[in-house]
Structures are given as structure tokens and as C-alpha cells.
Design a protein around this motif. Structure first.
Motif, short mmCIF file in Angstrom:
data_model
loop_
_atom_site.label_atom_id
_atom_site.label_comp_id
_atom_site.label_asym_id
_atom_site.label_seq_id
_atom_site.Cartn_x
_atom_site.Cartn_y
_atom_site.Cartn_z
N ILE A 128 0.84 -1.20 0.00
CA ILE A 128 0.00 0.00 0.00
C ILE A 128 0.87 1.25 0.00
O ILE A 128 0.66 2.19 -0.78
N LYS A 129 1.87 1.27 0.88
CA LYS A 129 2.73 2.45 0.98
C LYS A 129 3.60 2.63 -0.25
O LYS A 129 3.76 3.76 -0.74
N LEU A 130 4.14 1.55 -0.78
CA LEU A 130 4.94 1.65 -1.99
C LEU A 130 4.13 2.17 -3.16
O LEU A 130 4.54 3.08 -3.89
N LYS A 131 2.94 1.60 -3.37
CA LYS A 131 2.09 2.02 -4.48
C LYS A 131 1.67 3.47 -4.34
O LYS A 131 1.70 4.23 -5.32
N ALA A 132 1.29 3.87 -3.13
CA ALA A 132 0.85 5.25 -2.91
C ALA A 132 1.98 6.25 -3.17
O ALA A 132 1.73 7.38 -3.60
N ALA A 133 3.22 5.81 -2.93
CA ALA A 133 4.37 6.69 -3.15
C ALA A 133 4.91 6.61 -4.57
O ALA A 133 5.82 7.35 -4.93
N GLY A 134 4.35 5.70 -5.37
CA GLY A 134 4.73 5.63 -6.78
C GLY A 134 5.71 4.55 -7.16
O GLY A 134 6.19 4.53 -8.30
N TYR A 135 6.01 3.63 -6.24
CA TYR A 135 6.99 2.57 -6.54
C TYR A 135 6.31 1.33 -7.13
O TYR A 135 5.20 0.97 -6.74
N ASP A 136 7.02 0.69 -8.04
CA ASP A 136 6.59 -0.57 -8.62
C ASP A 136 7.68 -1.60 -8.36
O ASP A 136 8.80 -1.47 -8.85
N ILE A 137 7.38 -2.63 -7.56
CA ILE A 137 8.39 -3.65 -7.24
C ILE A 137 8.05 -4.98 -7.90
O ILE A 137 8.56 -6.02 -7.49
N THR A 138 7.21 -4.94 -8.92
CA THR A 138 6.83 -6.16 -9.62
C THR A 138 8.06 -6.95 -10.06
O THR A 138 8.97 -6.40 -10.69
N GLY A 139 8.08 -8.23 -9.72
CA GLY A 139 9.16 -9.10 -10.14
C GLY A 139 10.38 -9.09 -9.25
O GLY A 139 11.32 -9.87 -9.49
N LEU A 140 10.40 -8.24 -8.23
CA LEU A 140 11.56 -8.17 -7.34
C LEU A 140 11.36 -9.03 -6.10
O LEU A 140 10.23 -9.19 -5.63
N PRO A 141 12.43 -9.56 -5.53
CA PRO A 141 12.31 -10.25 -4.24
C PRO A 141 11.76 -9.28 -3.20
O PRO A 141 12.20 -8.13 -3.11
N TYR A 142 10.79 -9.76 -2.42
CA TYR A 142 10.10 -8.89 -1.46
C TYR A 142 9.90 -9.67 -0.17
O TYR A 142 9.14 -10.64 -0.11
N ALA A 143 10.61 -9.26 0.88
CA ALA A 143 10.52 -9.92 2.18
C ALA A 143 9.83 -8.99 3.17
O ALA A 143 10.04 -7.77 3.14
N HIS A 144 9.02 -9.56 4.07
CA HIS A 144 8.17 -8.77 4.95
C HIS A 144 7.95 -9.54 6.25
O HIS A 144 8.55 -10.61 6.46
N CYS A 145 7.07 -9.02 7.12
CA CYS A 145 6.93 -9.64 8.44
C CYS A 145 5.78 -10.62 8.54
O CYS A 145 5.42 -11.03 9.65
N ASN A 146 5.20 -11.02 7.42
CA ASN A 146 4.12 -12.01 7.48
C ASN A 146 4.59 -13.31 8.14
O ASN A 146 3.85 -13.95 8.89
N LYS A 147 5.83 -13.69 7.87
CA LYS A 147 6.36 -14.95 8.38
C LYS A 147 7.38 -14.74 9.49
O LYS A 147 7.47 -15.55 10.42
N TYR A 148 8.14 -13.66 9.40
CA TYR A 148 9.22 -13.41 10.37
C TYR A 148 8.98 -12.09 11.10
O TYR A 148 8.71 -11.08 10.47
N SER A 149 9.10 -12.11 12.41
CA SER A 149 8.90 -10.89 13.19
C SER A 149 10.19 -10.14 13.43
O SER A 149 10.17 -8.97 13.82
N ASN A 150 11.32 -10.78 13.19
CA ASN A 150 12.62 -10.18 13.46
C ASN A 150 13.24 -9.63 12.18
O ASN A 150 13.22 -10.28 11.14
N ARG A 151 13.80 -8.42 12.28
CA ARG A 151 14.39 -7.75 11.10
C ARG A 151 15.47 -8.60 10.44
O ARG A 151 15.54 -8.69 9.22
#
Length: 224
Positions: A128-151
Motif C-alpha cells: 500500500i505504501k509503496l504504491k501510494a508513493a509511486g513505486y513498482d516492485i513487480t518481479g523483485l524479491p520482497y521480504a516482509h513480516c508475514n512470516k518473520y517478526s525479526n528484522r
């Protein structure tokens, strides 16, 4: 080839304030906690600046337990709804860090670099934040906290997705938080800091490679 991994909030997007606002709204309405009664900097540090990590830290220190699955789901959906609503009604609160859009597009098309994103956000809220700011990350590796809580684990997941597990000397993480630097050090990768509001926190923690934004791409490439 080098792998450059970008954080989202405070790094690619100037969304720390709106993110904190929606997080506080979700805490108040779902967990029944007022953010003004919390030691927010400490909570962020304990949770390594990730949405799930902070929720776990809050429930552990304040609620003396862990959030139930239904509480986590309700919290996430409320938080996501808040960000979605504001991205439509107040799009000015979702700005890219200066020069970020141009640099991100340039480096992802630079054949000397691979690019990935590793964020403390949940998958959908980060998008949501990337799209609202104008970024397109289609096709790029994307890691987030859905599975891992630690940075650290989130960054390692991005490295794994990009196929750089055995080439850590050519991995750089670009972030804005002390937890970003700490996680990079633990993994054994280089770190470049972004200080878009000139707060000086990273430099006060002896981070030597810090820039205010992405408006000097030649200098950034020298750091990378």
C-alpha cells in the motif's frame, strides 16, 4: 553483481509518521492501548521496527502474554484499512524520499546490481505504501513480516529469494533505523543509512555511511 536491499518506511518512502498513526489507531481500537502511555522508541527497538515484532513486544511487556490469532488478524485488518483509507483521502502523506523513485528505477535497470525489498511491514501494508508513493516492485524479491517478526530474519529471507546466500560480501542493506544497522552487522553485510529528516541518529551510533536522500546518485553508487 551486487545485491542492494531496500527498506520501505523512512528509506524508500517518507511514511514513518502515517505508519505510526495507523499503528496507534489499531492499538487503541483493537488492543485497547494508548500509544501515549507506551515507551514507543523502546517498543520499536525491542520489535526491531517490524509490525509483528512490535505487536509481540507490546503484548509481552504490557499485556503479559502473546496476542491471540484473532487479535493479530483484527489488528492487521484494522491497520491495513487505516493505511488504505489515508492513501486515498490524504495521498500527500505517502511521499517517496527525495530522489527515491528515480534512483530505484535506475538501479533496478542497472545490470551491475540486483535489487530486493525487505521491510518490517506486513506484505499488503508495505505494498500500500509503496504504491501510494509511486513505486513498482513487480518481479523483485520482497521480504516482509508475514512470516518473520525479526528484522534479521526478514533480510535473510530477501537474500535467500535473490539467491545471494553464498555471496554475502556483495550484499548491501539500505535502511533508516538502528535495528537495520544491527541486523546487517549480525548477518555480516554492509549497511548504508538514509536520514531523510536529518535527525542524526544513525551517525550518533557510529554509522559512517549515511546520506539524507537519493538526490546524489553518483555518490550513492560510490557507497554501494
Amino acid at each position: 553483481m551486487k545485491l542492494v536491499i531496500f527498506d520501505i518506511d523512512g528509506t524508500l518512502t517518507d511514511t514513518v509518521n502515517v505508519d505510526d498513526f495507523c499503528y496507534a489507531e489499531a492499538l487503541r481500537d483493537i488492543i485497547k492501548l494508548d500509544i501515549n502511555n507506551l515507551d514507543w522508541p523502546t517498543i520499536k527497538e525491542q520489535g526491531t521496527g517490524t509490525d509483528m515484532g512490535m505487536l509481540l513486544a507490546i503484548c509481552s511487556t504490557i499485556c503479559k502474554g502473546i496476542p491471540r490469532p484473532e487479535e493479530k488478524r483484527l489488528f492487521f485488518y484494522y491497520f491495513k484499512a487505516c493505511l488504505t483509507k489515508l492513501s486515498i483521502s490524504n495521498p500527500e502523506r505517502f511521499q517517496p524520499v527525495k530522489g527515491g523513485l528515480e534512483f530505484f528505477e535506475h538501479i533496478r535497470n542497472n545490470h551491475d546490481y540486483d535489487v530486493a525489498v525487505a521491510t518490517g511491514s506486513w506484505e499488503e501494508t508495505g505494498q500500500i505504501k509503496l504504491k501510494a508513493a509511486g513505486y513498482d516492485i513487480t518481479g523483485l524479491p520482497y521480504a516482509h513480516c508475514n512470516k518473520y517478526s525479526n528484522r534479521k530474519d526478514i533480510i535473510l529471507n530477501a537474500i535467500h529469494q535473490a539467491g545471494y546466500n553464498d555471496d554475502l560480501e556483495n550484499v548491501i542493506y539500505v535502511g533508516d533505523g538502528i535495528w537495520d544497522k544491527q541486523a546487517s552487522d549480525e548477518i555480516g553485510i554492509r549497511f548504508v543509512g538514509i536520514d531523510s529528516h536529518n535527525e542524526g541518529v544513525l551517525k550518533s551510533h557510529n554509522v559512517s555511511e549515511v546520506v539524507s536522500d537519493f538526490t546524489n546518485p553518483d555518490f550513492l553508487y560510490q557507497l554501494l
